[in-house]
Write a protein that holds these residues in place. Structure first.
Motif, PDB file in Angstrom:
ATOM      1  N   VAL A   1      21.498  65.852  39.073  1.00  0.00           N
ATOM      2  CA  VAL A   1      20.549  65.918  38.101  1.00  0.00           C
ATOM      3  C   VAL A   1      21.353  67.558  37.829  1.00  0.00           C
ATOM      4  O   VAL A   1      21.445  68.213  38.138  1.00  0.00           O
ATOM      5  N   ARG A   2      21.531  67.880  36.488  1.00  0.00           N
ATOM      6  CA  ARG A   2      22.182  67.880  36.088  1.00  0.00           C
ATOM      7  C   ARG A   2      21.526  69.386  34.832  1.00  0.00           C
ATOM      8  O   ARG A   2      20.354  68.775  35.093  1.00  0.00           O
ATOM      9  N   GLU A   3      21.806  70.368  34.910  1.00  0.00           N
ATOM     10  CA  GLU A   3      21.271  71.665  34.125  1.00  0.00           C
ATOM     11  C   GLU A   3      20.935  70.314  33.022  1.00  0.00           C
ATOM     12  O   GLU A   3      21.450  69.813  32.105  1.00  0.00           O
ATOM     13  N   ASN A   4      19.471  71.161  31.936  1.00  0.00           N
ATOM     14  CA  ASN A   4      18.939  70.445  30.651  1.00  0.00           C
ATOM     15  C   ASN A   4      19.282  68.488  30.505  1.00  0.00           C
ATOM     16  O   ASN A   4      19.873  68.323  30.298  1.00  0.00           O
ATOM     17  N   PRO A   5      18.714  68.329  31.748  1.00  0.00           N
ATOM     18  CA  PRO A   5      19.391  66.595  31.640  1.00  0.00           C
ATOM     19  C   PRO A   5      18.059  65.933  31.281  1.00  0.00           C
ATOM     20  O   PRO A   5      18.849  64.678  31.039  1.00  0.00           O
ATOM     21  N   ILE A   6      17.111  66.397  29.935  1.00  0.00           N
ATOM     22  CA  ILE A   6      16.916  65.566  28.879  1.00  0.00           C
ATOM     23  C   ILE A   6      17.913  65.115  28.271  1.00  0.00           C
ATOM     24  O   ILE A   6      18.262  64.144  27.350  1.00  0.00           O
ATOM     25  N   GLU A   7      19.097  66.081  28.370  1.00  0.00           N
ATOM     26  CA  GLU A   7      19.394  65.593  26.988  1.00  0.00           C
ATOM     27  C   GLU A   7      20.906  65.166  27.723  1.00  0.00           C
ATOM     28  O   GLU A   7      21.432  64.725  26.562  1.00  0.00           O
ATOM     29  N   SER A   8      21.621  65.318  28.958  1.00  0.00           N
ATOM     30  CA  SER A   8      22.529  64.535  29.412  1.00  0.00           C
ATOM     31  C   SER A   8      22.748  63.899  29.812  1.00  0.00           C
ATOM     32  O   SER A   8      23.451  63.191  30.439  1.00  0.00           O
ATOM     33  N   MET A   9      21.623  63.063  30.692  1.00  0.00           N
ATOM     34  CA  MET A   9      20.987  62.634  31.876  1.00  0.00           C
ATOM     35  C   MET A   9      20.845  60.729  31.328  1.00  0.00           C
ATOM     36  O   MET A   9      20.581  59.812  31.909  1.00  0.00           O
ATOM     37  N   LEU A  10      20.263  60.938  29.496  1.00  0.00           N
ATOM     38  CA  LEU A  10      19.180  59.687  29.137  1.00  0.00           C
ATOM     39  C   LEU A  10      19.751  59.187  28.133  1.00  0.00           C
ATOM     40  O   LEU A  10      21.077  59.466  27.342  1.00  0.00           O
TER      41      LEU A  10
ATOM     42  N   ILE B   1       4.094  57.547  36.256  1.00  0.00           N
ATOM     43  CA  ILE B   1       4.205  57.341  35.415  1.00  0.00           C
ATOM     44  C   ILE B   1       4.018  57.465  34.000  1.00  0.00           C
ATOM     45  O   ILE B   1       3.490  58.183  33.544  1.00  0.00           O
ATOM     46  N   GLY B   2       2.850  56.128  34.237  1.00  0.00           N
ATOM     47  CA  GLY B   2       1.743  55.892  32.995  1.00  0.00           C
ATOM     48  C   GLY B   2       2.232  55.252  31.959  1.00  0.00           C
ATOM     49  O   GLY B   2       3.241  54.539  32.582  1.00  0.00           O
ATOM     50  N   LYS B   3       1.355  55.053  31.136  1.00  0.00           N
ATOM     51  CA  LYS B   3       1.314  54.607  30.332  1.00  0.00           C
ATOM     52  C   LYS B   3       3.340  54.155  29.434  1.00  0.00           C
ATOM     53  O   LYS B   3       4.006  53.231  29.113  1.00  0.00           O
ATOM     54  N   ASP B   4       3.993  55.597  29.595  1.00  0.00           N
ATOM     55  CA  ASP B   4       5.110  55.543  29.128  1.00  0.00           C
ATOM     56  C   ASP B   4       6.388  54.882  29.512  1.00  0.00           C
ATOM     57  O   ASP B   4       7.326  54.652  28.542  1.00  0.00           O
ATOM     58  N   ILE B   5       5.639  54.030  30.431  1.00  0.00           N
ATOM     59  CA  ILE B   5       6.863  53.485  31.065  1.00  0.00           C
ATOM     60  C   ILE B   5       7.118  52.332  29.960  1.00  0.00           C
ATOM     61  O   ILE B   5       8.344  51.059  30.226  1.00  0.00           O
ATOM     62  N   HIS B   6       6.156  52.355  29.751  1.00  0.00           N
ATOM     63  CA  HIS B   6       6.660  50.773  28.465  1.00  0.00           C
ATOM     64  C   HIS B   6       7.190  51.370  27.761  1.00  0.00           C
ATOM     65  O   HIS B   6       6.864  50.237  26.668  1.00  0.00           O
ATOM     66  N   ALA B   7       7.400  51.890  27.429  1.00  0.00           N
ATOM     67  CA  ALA B   7       8.279  52.800  26.076  1.00  0.00           C
ATOM     68  C   ALA B   7       9.201  51.653  25.567  1.00  0.00           C
ATOM     69  O   ALA B   7      10.351  51.898  26.371  1.00  0.00           O
ATOM     70  N   GLN B   8       9.723  51.318  24.443  1.00  0.00           N
ATOM     71  CA  GLN B   8      11.034  50.947  23.824  1.00  0.00           C
ATOM     72  C   GLN B   8      12.121  51.830  23.030  1.00  0.00           C
ATOM     73  O   GLN B   8      13.028  51.608  23.426  1.00  0.00           O
ATOM     74  N   ASP B   9      11.376  53.287  22.630  1.00  0.00           N
ATOM     75  CA  ASP B   9      11.740  54.507  21.637  1.00  0.00           C
ATOM     76  C   ASP B   9      11.451  54.940  22.587  1.00  0.00           C
ATOM     77  O   ASP B   9      10.283  55.749  22.359  1.00  0.00           O
ATOM     78  N   ILE B  10      13.062  56.334  23.925  1.00  0.00           N
ATOM     79  CA  ILE B  10      12.121  57.241  24.740  1.00  0.00           C
ATOM     80  C   ILE B  10      12.239  58.572  23.795  1.00  0.00           C
ATOM     81  O   ILE B  10      12.313  59.510  24.130  1.00  0.00           O
TER      82      ILE B  10
ATOM     83  N   SER C   1       7.301  63.473  25.684  1.00  0.00           N
ATOM     84  CA  SER C   1       7.072  64.564  25.376  1.00  0.00           C
ATOM     85  C   SER C   1       8.403  64.953  26.638  1.00  0.00           C
ATOM     86  O   SER C   1       8.834  64.195  27.345  1.00  0.00           O
ATOM     87  N   PRO C   2       8.401  66.449  26.771  1.00  0.00           N
ATOM     88  CA  PRO C   2       9.328  66.403  27.543  1.00  0.00           C
ATOM     89  C   PRO C   2       9.072  66.628  29.341  1.00  0.00           C
ATOM     90  O   PRO C   2       9.471  66.041  29.687  1.00  0.00           O
ATOM     91  N   TYR C   3       7.697  66.238  29.315  1.00  0.00           N
ATOM     92  CA  TYR C   3       7.156  66.014  30.973  1.00  0.00           C
ATOM     93  C   TYR C   3       7.619  64.864  30.604  1.00  0.00           C
ATOM     94  O   TYR C   3       8.161  64.001  32.025  1.00  0.00           O
ATOM     95  N   SER C   4       7.454  63.690  30.103  1.00  0.00           N
ATOM     96  CA  SER C   4       7.667  62.193  29.828  1.00  0.00           C
ATOM     97  C   SER C   4       8.908  62.739  30.141  1.00  0.00           C
ATOM     98  O   SER C   4       9.921  61.619  31.560  1.00  0.00           O
ATOM     99  N   LEU C   5      10.121  62.862  29.558  1.00  0.00           N
ATOM    100  CA  LEU C   5      11.000  62.547  29.739  1.00  0.00           C
ATOM    101  C   LEU C   5      12.117  63.200  31.414  1.00  0.00           C
ATOM    102  O   LEU C   5      12.680  62.282  31.636  1.00  0.00           O
ATOM    103  N   TYR C   6      11.455  64.875  31.886  1.00  0.00           N
ATOM    104  CA  TYR C   6      11.553  64.472  33.176  1.00  0.00           C
ATOM    105  C   TYR C   6      11.257  63.897  34.107  1.00  0.00           C
ATOM    106  O   TYR C   6      11.271  63.738  35.238  1.00  0.00           O
ATOM    107  N   ASN C   7       9.983  63.344  33.767  1.00  0.00           N
ATOM    108  CA  ASN C   7       9.545  62.282  34.777  1.00  0.00           C
ATOM    109  C   ASN C   7       9.962  61.016  34.936  1.00  0.00           C
ATOM    110  O   ASN C   7      10.705  61.070  36.128  1.00  0.00           O
TER     111      ASN C   7
END
Length: 511
Positions: free
Chosen positions: A329-338, A377-386, A390-396
């Motif tokens: 898991v890289r530093e600042n992963p929501i920008e580099s791993m998704l 995860i909650g309902k965000d798992i159904h999202a087609q556009d990430i 929120s950052p919390y959901s992306l870190y999840n």
């Protein structure tokens, strides 16, 4: 009477119908190191931008060097004499250090530039500060510490009145941080003012003259030195003590990951063992070891000498078969791993492709994964556009991808860097979720941050050598660590010998 360098009086800033700063008040005096602890990140970027430049505000007054420079009536858009030192470089990286410091500044009008004179001028400063910097070195090749010193010298030479420091402990190792803080004290005595922004009140207590607690774009509490106590801060900040108990590790005698007499350009004779199911923090005081270690475990680099053993098998000769047992898991992963063009579920399943080559064609498998992870995860798992999550959901998404993939070991690169207090607490929960799956966690860090709250063991490196090792019930013996107050002494404390030579001691510089 103290001279006032900056005063922000009842400032309100609104952008796109979002209130970024709400009735914000802050005073900074000449020669002061003012601390700003951000309980959450709301308004931090807006505050730094507003300090640097007089952009329009909706209410309030801003004074700089005792002159009104901005108000709700008129904003000049003029810059203030402010410099920012942060992880991102503010130097022209292709130019030399001397050119950045002396030539790229206001008022420099010479047509003929003598490199010899510039070198001599820089040498006067570096010798005084006991810092080694090559004046002819390209700025892009400097270490983090050298670059911070160069930017500080540039601010001094340019006549800057206020230097803003943003989360410097996230990228400066303990040894470099201690040295740099000595330089701050040196220049504060000469009248330069500093705003020290970070996420840990313990860090500011040992450095700053006053500390402000900021949340949701407003200063909630101003602390003077006599108020520097944990119990006061806990009235305004989150209490991490309920997150202290990590899941019990597996058998501590298995030796799942072993480094034996390991040598690279920056690692010297590394001998250590990571046990199955534990969480180990590798702290690099000089920021030398971590990049080499990450390259070794991704297969981009092999040791010059020594061995790495994963589950008793040699990493080098079995790398192709073993690499799927290791995740990063890289530093600042929501920008580099998704992948923004993929749905949440496809991002979640991305790493499983090597185990199940038919995954993308099997709706049954994906439905099964959705049913298993929707409660987590909650309902965000159904999202087609990430992109709108929120950052919390992306870190999840990042951490539950590792949770689903289930490697033997995961390496976390500076997991708490840049995270506000709420996000740090959430990350602690996510790391503990990995440990409940019996995944071995190795945190690669240049600062302790909140790592001790999830760690079983701390391994400290200095100049490429493994210098010290602490077990969990010895963490309270560290001379300085964020959240140290939340690590109560063990019942066995009486049996532990005190450390005669702490690895690093902030109090030595700031009694």
């Amino acid at each position: 009477m103290k001279n006032e360098i900056m005063r922000m009086d009842r400032v309100t800033l609104i952008e796109d119908e979002v209130t970024l700063l709400d009735d914000f008040n802050l005073h900074i005096f000449q020669g002061e190191i003012m601390g700003l602890v951000c309980i959450n990140s709301d308004g931090q970027d807006a505050l730094v931008n507003l300090i640097c430049q007089n952009i329009p505000i909706h209410y309030g007054y801003i004074y700089f060097d005792e002159k009104l420079v901005n108000s709700y009536r008129h904003s000049s858009m003029e810059p203030n004499r402010v410099s920012v030192i942060e992880e991102k470089s503010h130097m022209a990286e292709a130019l030399s250090v001397a050119d950045n410091i002396f030539v790229l500044r206001r008022g420099f009008k010479k047509y003929l530039i003598s490199p010899r004179i510039l070198r001599a001028q820089l040498s006067l400063f570096t010798q005084e500060l006991d810092v080694a910097i090559d004046a002819d070195e390209a700025a892009g090749k400097l270490t983090h510490f050298q670059r911070c010193v160069a930017e500080l010298l540039k601010a001094v030479i340019n006549g800057v009145k206020l230097v803003v420091l943003r989360d410097i402990s996230n990228f400066l190792g303990p040894a470099d941080l201690n040295h740099f803080l000595k330089l701050l004290r040196h220049y504060s005595k000469e009248g330069l003012s500093f705003l020290y922004i970070c996420n840990h009140h313990e860090e500011t207590f040992r450095i700053c003259d006053r500390v402000a607690l900021m949340e949701n774009g407003r200063v909630r509490k101003l602390l003077f030195k006599e108020d520097f106590r944990d119990e006061i801060v806990l009235h305004y900040a989150l209490d991490f003590r309920h997150s202290l108990a990590p899941p019990a590790g597996s058998d501590p005698r298995t030796g799942m990951l072993k480094f034996r007499r390991l040598f690279t350009d920056h690692i010297h004779d590394m001998n250590c063992t990571i046990e199955e199911g534990e969480c180990a923090v590798l702290l690099d005081s000089n920021s030398l070891v971590l990049n080499d270690l990450a390259a070794l475990m991704t297969g981009d680099l092999f040791p010059q000498a020594g061995k790495i053993l994963l589950s008793a098998r040699d990493w080098r000769s079995n790398h192709k078969r073993l690499k799927h047992a290791v995740s990063f898991v890289r530093e600042n992963p929501i920008e580099s791993m998704l992948f923004s063009e993929m749905s949440y579920l496809d991002n979640l399943c991305f790493s499983l492709d090597w185990r199940f080559p038919t995954l993308w064609m099997s709706r049954r498998i994906k439905r099964s994964i959705l049913r298993e992870y929707e409660p987590l995860i909650g309902k965000d798992i159904h999202a087609q556009d990430i992109t709108h999550l929120s950052p919390y959901s992306l870190y999840n998404l990042v951490y539950y991808r590792i949770h689903l993939y289930h490697p033997k070991v995961v390496f976390l690169m500076q997991p708490f860097a840049g995270a506000d207090m709420y996000l740090r607490r959430h990350l602690i929960h996510l790391i503990n979720q990995l440990r409940e799956r019996k995944i071995t966690v190795v945190i690669l860090a240049v600062s302790l941050s909140d790592s001790l709250l999830v760690a079983d063991r701390l391994l400290m490196f200095e100049d490429g050598h493994l210098r010290k090792e602490y077990l969990r019930d010895e963490f309270h013996l560290l001379s300085y660590a964020p959240c140290r107050s939340l690590l109560p002494p063990s019942e066995k404390q009486a049996d532990l010998k005190p450390l005669s030579e702490p690895f690093f001691d902030m109090q030595a510089f700031y009694p």
